[in-house]
Design an enzyme around this catalytic site. Sequence first.
Site, PDB file in Angstrom:
ATOM      1  CB  SER A 182      -2.675  -6.862  11.339  1.00 29.80           C
ATOM      2  OG  SER A 182      -4.074  -6.698  11.275  1.00 29.80           O
ATOM      3  CB  CYS A 214      -0.626  -0.236   1.208  1.00 24.05           C
ATOM      4  SG  CYS A 214       0.121   0.032   2.645  1.00 24.05           S
ATOM      5  CD  GLU A 231      -3.194   0.794  12.580  1.00 19.19           C
ATOM      6  OE1 GLU A 231      -3.015   0.114  11.965  1.00 19.19           O
ATOM      7  OE2 GLU A 231      -4.190   1.376  12.747  1.00 19.19           O
TER       8      GLU A 231
END
Length: 294
Positions: free
Chosen positions: A219, A12, A125
């Site tokens: 994740s 990403c 995160e």
Amino acid sequence: MTITLARHAGFCKGVQRAIDTAKKVGENHGKAVTLGPIVHNQHVVDYLYQYGVQTIDSIQEVKPDEAVVLRSHGVGKLVYDNLQENNISYIDATCPFVKAVHKLASKAYKENKTVLIVGDPKHPEVEGILGWTEDKGYVIKSIDDIENLPAINGDIVVVAQTTQTGENWNQITDCLKNKYTNIEFFNTICKATSERQEAAIDLAKQVDVMIVVGSFKSSNTNKLTQVCNLQGTKTYQIESKSDLNKDWLIGNHSIGITAGASTPDWILKEVIEMVEEMQNEMIDVKAMNQGDIV
Ligand code: F3S
């Protein structure tokens, strides 16, 4: 046999940006360190090592000649405070989408609202987001955690770990809506995550077998495997081409491939090439066997 790559797969923008930043800092500075692996993918960590980028676990390990790169997962406020108090130079490669969640959590906390985070409490995160509430927020991994929440007076703000599945977010927020009235929801699942999940679901519905490429520590990769499995499609998660097994392809007509946001393009390419090679070998063997019969 057809081999189809999901329309959204692999790195990403947030991860790409963090890797490019760490590489540049390593090249220019000679040495750089990240607090924890830059992404949950050992291939990327090894790649950056050649540019002088190493992984450390805490600020105490930073040496005077090293620059710290904050990874895309982001960190809590305390880490910024520590870096500044100790005059450690740092470059912030936190993904802007994660930063946006920090801002929401921090603002809500300052306004005396209770912050609930839909996510995995052990994920860096989520630890970072929690840090913007001085660890006073609560993490909800599944609907079971809602029962264990303490009595909450006052307003509540709910945010999501950016890599959550839409399904988990919907389930949890539906339950919360039934329990609380003074509650505001911010669906902070990032577009790159939802695009990859939607593309994986669409593809899984069309093929016999899905192959998900990415680390088991990632994740968002694990979530891709989860959503593919939920479609009832036989799904295999692998970290690299060496994990591929030719038996998975036997008797199947269509193979779908996708990859997590932290999976490098070169690993994905190697997997696709290897599946194509296996496919060709199977065609050759079939042709030989047919020849034998004739
Ligand atoms: Fe950022 Fe979304 Fe990637 S939050 S790091 S763009 S998965």
